[in-house]
Scaffold this active site. Sequence first.
Site, short mmCIF file in Angstrom:
data_model
loop_
_atom_site.label_atom_id
_atom_site.label_comp_id
_atom_site.label_asym_id
_atom_site.label_seq_id
_atom_site.Cartn_x
_atom_site.Cartn_y
_atom_site.Cartn_z
N HIS A 271 0.84 -1.19 0.00
CA HIS A 271 0.00 0.00 0.00
C HIS A 271 0.87 1.24 0.00
O HIS A 271 1.93 1.25 0.63
CB HIS A 271 -0.93 0.02 1.23
N ASP A 322 -8.06 -5.17 -0.51
CA ASP A 322 -8.57 -5.98 -1.62
C ASP A 322 -8.31 -7.48 -1.46
O ASP A 322 -8.92 -8.28 -2.16
CB ASP A 322 -7.95 -5.50 -2.95
C1 LIG Z 1 -0.61 -0.57 -3.98
C2 LIG Z 1 0.67 -0.30 -4.76
C3 LIG Z 1 0.31 0.21 -6.17
C4 LIG Z 1 1.46 0.78 -4.01
O1 LIG Z 1 2.45 1.15 -4.87
P1 LIG Z 1 3.68 2.13 -4.55
O2 LIG Z 1 3.47 2.88 -3.31
O3 LIG Z 1 3.88 2.89 -5.80
O4 LIG Z 1 4.82 1.11 -4.26
P2 LIG Z 1 5.71 0.44 -5.37
O5 LIG Z 1 4.87 -0.19 -6.42
O6 LIG Z 1 6.73 1.45 -5.82
O7 LIG Z 1 6.39 -0.69 -4.51
C5 LIG Z 1 7.55 -0.51 -3.67
C6 LIG Z 1 8.35 -1.80 -3.67
O8 LIG Z 1 7.55 -2.86 -3.10
C7 LIG Z 1 7.29 -3.87 -4.07
N1 LIG Z 1 5.89 -4.21 -4.01
C8 LIG Z 1 4.87 -3.39 -3.69
N2 LIG Z 1 3.71 -4.05 -3.75
C9 LIG Z 1 4.01 -5.31 -4.11
C10 LIG Z 1 3.24 -6.46 -4.33
N3 LIG Z 1 1.91 -6.40 -4.20
N4 LIG Z 1 3.85 -7.58 -4.68
C11 LIG Z 1 5.19 -7.63 -4.80
N5 LIG Z 1 5.99 -6.57 -4.61
C12 LIG Z 1 5.42 -5.43 -4.26
C13 LIG Z 1 7.59 -3.21 -5.42
O9 LIG Z 1 7.92 -4.14 -6.41
C14 LIG Z 1 8.70 -2.28 -5.06
O10 LIG Z 1 9.89 -3.03 -4.98
P3 LIG Z 1 11.28 -2.44 -5.52
O11 LIG Z 1 11.53 -1.22 -4.67
O12 LIG Z 1 12.23 -3.56 -5.30
O13 LIG Z 1 11.04 -2.10 -6.95
C15 LIG Z 1 1.52 -1.57 -4.86
O14 LIG Z 1 1.79 -2.05 -3.57
C16 LIG Z 1 0.86 -2.63 -5.70
O15 LIG Z 1 0.98 -2.59 -6.94
N6 LIG Z 1 0.12 -3.58 -5.08
C17 LIG Z 1 -0.61 -4.58 -5.81
C18 LIG Z 1 -1.91 -3.98 -6.33
C19 LIG Z 1 -2.92 -3.77 -5.24
O16 LIG Z 1 -3.13 -4.61 -4.38
N7 LIG Z 1 -3.60 -2.61 -5.30
C20 LIG Z 1 -4.64 -2.25 -4.35
C21 LIG Z 1 -4.19 -1.12 -3.48
S1 LIG Z 1 -5.36 -0.81 -2.19
#
Ligand SMILES: CC(C)(COP(=O)(O)OP(=O)(O)OC[C@H]1O[C@@H](n2cnc3c(N)ncnc32)[C@H](O)[C@@H]1OP(=O)(O)O)[C@@H](O)C(=O)NCCC(=O)NCCS
Length: 386
Positions: A271, A322
């Site tokens: 998140h 979710d």
């Molecule tokens: C929610 C979300 C978009 C937040 O994104 P963000 O704040 O931009 O964080 P990032 O996507 O930059 O992730 C930071 C790190 O954690 C990792 N990470 C974050 N969520 C992850 C997940 N669900 N699975 C695996 N790795 C994850 C990323 O790969 C990244 O790793 P890195 O630094 O080695 O590249 C992200 O956690 C995600 O894509 N989750 C899955 C989708 C989801 O469940 N969305 C509903 C949100 S309520």
Amino acid sequence: MSVGDEPHTASEVTVPEKGLAEVVAAQTAISDIDGKMGILSYCGYDIHDLAQNATFEEVVYLLHHQRLPNQGELDELNEQLTVERDISGFLRDLMGTLAHQTSPMSMLRTSVSAASAYDPDGWDQSAEANYRKAIRLIARAPTLIAYYHRLRSNQEPVPPNEKLPHAANFLAMLIGEEPDQESARALDITLILYADHTMNASTFTARVIASTLADIHSAITGAIAALKGPLHGGANEEAWKMIEEIGEVDRVEPYIKDALARKQKIMGFGHRVYKTEDPRATHLRRLSQELGQRTGEPKWHDVAERVEKVVMDERGLYPNVDFYAATVYHYLGIPTDLMTPIFALARMAGWTAHVREQYADNRLIRPESEYIGPRDQKYVPIEERS
Ligand SMILES: CC(C)(COP(=O)(O)OP(=O)(O)OC[C@H]1O[C@@H](n2cnc3c(N)ncnc32)[C@H](O)[C@@H]1OP(=O)(O)O)[C@@H](O)C(=O)NCCC(=O)NCCS
């Protein structure tokens, strides 16, 4: 050129982190998150308190009035929400086409957009008219989704039942029979948990659109479009597909390790704001476990719990709202592709409250960007270009 028009140099501009992380984009009295402590509150009420004690209808009132209703006020809101459930002949006709050609989220986006032309308040943009439009949108979203689902699966649409509250009525229209109290309450709790969440992507979208003084239907249409993506609302559906594909508890570990090795994101985890357990996941995990036992299908909850453990061990990531919503909705008999639309019907409460809050104290939302392309280019006639 006035001082205000002078181009910024790179050193003058504070560039926010990619994705606007940590940027405060608006002031709001609607909801608040403490990501470090894992606290979510609506208008000062802790989400745990609301999930345990309130109904979705009370939360609708709370988000729109920033206080809980007394009995008379709640009765009035219930009446308004019940009366406004029916969808017009125009939307029913449109659904005849959409049901067989469109995905559920596209249907919802298109229907909300189309509904603007038939709203009884027309283009009236007064605060009173916008409140009535908001209540209509909240009241009708469940009918649109259920009506669409019945048509696409060649079943007779079930008319709204005025004796049932919001969540129970939705399940009755969708499944064709009145739900038992536990199922209706489980859905009601998920709607409370999904109802608002500060400046998430879809709420921000709605507020940007509202800040241009476009109408509330335009703002909500944009919000639904933003929610559709798998990084936002689409995650619950993707989480369920993964849990179903894994199928057995002993397949979880190799499946997750393999997915992470291939740099795949595990849907329903991580998140932007919470650095600890998402407080909504706490309730959804409990509901998932209870429903698993009650339906005699604990396997799906067990698979989900194992996924949670492996993802925590491997990456230290917590489940977000979710993840367990996916198993809860499966246990409630909700088709996978309606999981995100249900998120939308709950968030309709928050979106409309945010849009009204934006109108009430508006300034056009228009950020700047940092230009990173080439400068001082000279136009070259097309015949001289390589
Ligand atoms: C929610 C979300 C978009 C937040 O994104 P963000 O704040 O931009 O964080 P990032 O996507 O930059 O992730 C930071 C790190 O954690 C990792 N990470 C974050 N969520 C992850 C997940 N669900 N699975 C695996 N790795 C994850 C990323 O790969 C990244 O790793 P890195 O630094 O080695 O590249 C992200 O956690 C995600 O894509 N989750 C899955 C989708 C989801 O469940 N969305 C509903 C949100 S309520």
